[in-house]
Design a protein around this motif. Structure first.
Motif, PDB file in Angstrom:
ATOM      1  N   TYR B 114       0.848  -1.205   0.000  1.00 50.84           N
ATOM      2  CA  TYR B 114       0.000   0.000   0.000  1.00 50.84           C
ATOM      3  C   TYR B 114       0.874   1.242   0.000  1.00 50.84           C
ATOM      4  O   TYR B 114       2.032   1.219   0.413  1.00 50.84           O
ATOM      5  N   GLU B 181     -12.430   0.939   6.007  1.00 50.32           N
ATOM      6  CA  GLU B 181     -11.680   1.525   4.890  1.00 50.32           C
ATOM      7  C   GLU B 181     -11.456   0.505   3.783  1.00 50.32           C
ATOM      8  O   GLU B 181     -11.618   0.823   2.602  1.00 50.32           O
ATOM      9  N   LEU B 182     -11.074  -0.695   4.141  1.00 49.39           N
ATOM     10  CA  LEU B 182     -10.818  -1.690   3.096  1.00 49.39           C
ATOM     11  C   LEU B 182     -12.115  -2.058   2.370  1.00 49.39           C
ATOM     12  O   LEU B 182     -12.110  -2.293   1.160  1.00 49.39           O
ATOM     13  N   LYS B 184     -14.414  -0.054   1.585  1.00 51.22           N
ATOM     14  CA  LYS B 184     -14.665   1.004   0.597  1.00 51.22           C
ATOM     15  C   LYS B 184     -13.813   0.804  -0.657  1.00 51.22           C
ATOM     16  O   LYS B 184     -14.074   1.409  -1.696  1.00 51.22           O
ATOM     17  N   GLY B 185     -12.746   0.016  -0.551  1.00 49.44           N
ATOM     18  CA  GLY B 185     -12.014  -0.390  -1.745  1.00 49.44           C
ATOM     19  C   GLY B 185     -10.813   0.459  -2.110  1.00 49.44           C
ATOM     20  O   GLY B 185     -10.053   0.105  -3.007  1.00 49.44           O
ATOM     21  N   PHE B 186     -10.630   1.611  -1.440  1.00 50.14           N
ATOM     22  CA  PHE B 186      -9.532   2.494  -1.821  1.00 50.14           C
ATOM     23  C   PHE B 186      -8.286   2.285  -0.948  1.00 50.14           C
ATOM     24  O   PHE B 186      -7.339   3.054  -1.028  1.00 50.14           O
ATOM     25  N   GLY B 187      -8.310   1.275  -0.086  1.00 45.78           N
ATOM     26  CA  GLY B 187      -7.133   0.979   0.724  1.00 45.78           C
ATOM     27  C   GLY B 187      -7.102   1.769   2.017  1.00 45.78           C
ATOM     28  O   GLY B 187      -8.058   2.432   2.400  1.00 45.78           O
ATOM     29  N   PHE B 188      -5.952   1.677   2.703  1.00 54.95           N
ATOM     30  CA  PHE B 188      -5.767   2.335   3.999  1.00 54.95           C
ATOM     31  C   PHE B 188      -5.645   3.848   3.819  1.00 54.95           C
ATOM     32  O   PHE B 188      -5.007   4.316   2.882  1.00 54.95           O
ATOM     33  N   PHE B 189      -6.191   4.602   4.722  1.00 55.03           N
ATOM     34  CA  PHE B 189      -5.915   6.043   4.749  1.00 55.03           C
ATOM     35  C   PHE B 189      -5.924   6.509   6.208  1.00 55.03           C
ATOM     36  O   PHE B 189      -4.874   6.649   6.809  1.00 55.03           O
TER      37      PHE B 189
END
Lengths: 329, 329
Positions: B114, B181-182, B184-189
């Protein structure tokens, strides 16, 4: 004021103030050598840069030269952080509709945002160099802001005060690599190669009434090989403005000076204005005609993205990039 | 040689060479003011820094002072890129086993990685400051390398030549925010707040036989409140070494000098060596006892991560961080 970075033999280039009509520029090394230096000390440098910009307009500054986007790097040729949202949900709705899926309702309440790579930002005329056409090379025309130091937990109401500069972006995306990466669960990585920026970043006051403190209400225009792709208004159908995106980004961390926050592909529900990326046009084709017919970008294709003010003048200078095949050295 | 960054009133601190025993240091402004400057011009600066380090060992350099991790920032207090892998699949296998899911076979062929935030890296004694204990605050003890300019498409065989420095990391993670977060599909933030680093980064030659060019074969030790959490060997059960991780990171882009590549939580299949994060211990408790019993970190808790050489001496200096509650200013 308008600022840009001219390419030099240094990695971070040279900060310049640019005239409102984008015709002239002047370096300001007595204020800051680079854009990052200016942002690191924005309270002190911004008033000095404004004076230099005013002197440039008045023809009262040394070392003026003709400004050309060709000579420009990205405003930040490398940045410490690039956070890209997906604030126009009409885009996400089309993705879902094209595959007959429901929109998860939480997407309307909680912004999508990914952490982008920021070690190399492309300038407005830099080619998009990639090894493989079959990766599904696409443009994404977006708005971005550059913030000053922003505290952890900042509220939407205080976020606009941290917006130093506004610009436009081509968030190059590799559509063929996205499904596999998102299926792995860790988000985008290989599917988001270097992002490109317009030459010029402007303070919000340069945008007059088109800027309301947290969004920019003007059409963002894009073309592929001279054919118009779209001109959606960046102030319409925006589910999360930059205040909301900054609040989201800063929930568990402070944002360092020079952090860039992107809006995601600009997209309007009104179809007549077209799209800001080929994937969206292809989804509309799929919905209307059963299959996509517009191809993704091929080597040799030319992408152009621009935003004009109400008098028809380019605000940031156009992004114009050709797609080229990578040859390993 | 061993290098560190001492905190100053400047954002990027001051580069120093550090003695092998971590007791003494000296600034080297005639070579490079900051770590990033050294990395930007590594071919030229590395030999000069090696000479300075040798002079420090010999007691033949000006301005020597007592080295203390307390005064150190992260080697790169802000970096242009932080790419964190997940190279120890025994960790991912436990995640799957705890929820009775299968491991997707492609994870054994294609590394997970990531894009992390890099605008603020924590020093080895900086507190972990967060607003909410209920986010599930966890440590992740990892190995990281810092690379020089690395071309797009670099092959595994050429990747080790781009590794300039090696260090250890605490990749702080918010377990309670990860599933949302995962999904939602956009990865870690938001689930990946600022990462912490040991004071000292070392050239691979300092690691002697423990470094094979692409992995570090020594136990990575971690403790919470003085109680040992684990000491897995970072050279064992590693599905992807740093050569493979660099190849993965550079598939569609070049990597700029100073890009940091992380290994992901070090994890061995041998359970007796314990874990490098609380989530893994909790998964083992879930598998063995039906439910987790070890809590995540709480305000006031102390995390320690260290790696010793075969003679029992700390190589990088220990990371020692207390968890503190954030109070907005």
């Amino acid at each position: 004021m308008k600022l840009a970075t001219i390419k030099t033999d240094k990695r971070d280039g040279k900060l310049v103030v640019v005239s409102k009509d984008l015709s002239r520029a002047a370096a300001v090394p007595h204020i800051a050598q680079t854009m990052q230096q200016a942002l690191d000390d924005w309270e002190k440098t911004a008033p000095l840069l404004r004076k230099a910009a005013a002197a440039l307009e008045a023809g009262d500054i040394e070392g003026v030269f003709t400004f050309d986007s060709e000579a420009a790097a990205a405003p930040l040729p490398r940045a410490y952080q690039w956070c890209d949202g997906s604030a126009y949900l009409s885009h996400a709705e089309l993705v879902r509709k094209a595959r007959n899926a429901e929109m998860p309702p939480e997407l309307y309440e909680n912004p999508l945002m990914y952490q982008g790579g920021s070690d190399k930002m492309l300038g407005p005329r830099d080619p998009i160099v990639l090894a493989d056409e079959s990766w599904g090379i696409d443009l994404e025309a977006e708005i971005a802001v550059i913030v000053t130091d922003t505290p952890m937990g900042v509220r939407k109401s205080a976020a606009p005060g941290h917006i130093a500069l506004v610009t436009i972006v081509n968030d190059v995306s590799l559509r063929g690599l996205i499904p596999g990466e998102l299926a792995k669960g860790f988000g985008f990585f290989q599917s988001k190669p270097s992002t490109a920026f317009a030459a010029v970043a402007v303070t919000p006051d340069e945008l007059d009434d088109a800027w309301d403190g947290a969004k920019l209400s003007l059409p963002l225009q894009s073309w592929v090989n001279g054919e118009r792709l779209g001109l959606p208004n960046a102030g319409e159908d925006l589910n999360f403005d930059f205040a909301a995106l900054i609040e989201h980004a800063a929930k568990t961390r402070e944002l360092g000076a020079g952090t860039i926050i992107g809006s995601g592909t600009v997209s309007n529900r009104e179809r007549a204005v077209g799209s800001s990326c080929l994937a969206e046009r292809r989804m509309i084709e799929t919905i209307d005609e059963g299959a996509p017919k517009t191809p993704f970008l091929r080597f040799g294709d030319l992408v152009k993205i621009d935003m004009l003010d109400n008098a028809g003048r380019s605000i940031f200078g156009a992004i114009e990039q050709r797609v080229e095949q990578y040859s390993p050295v």
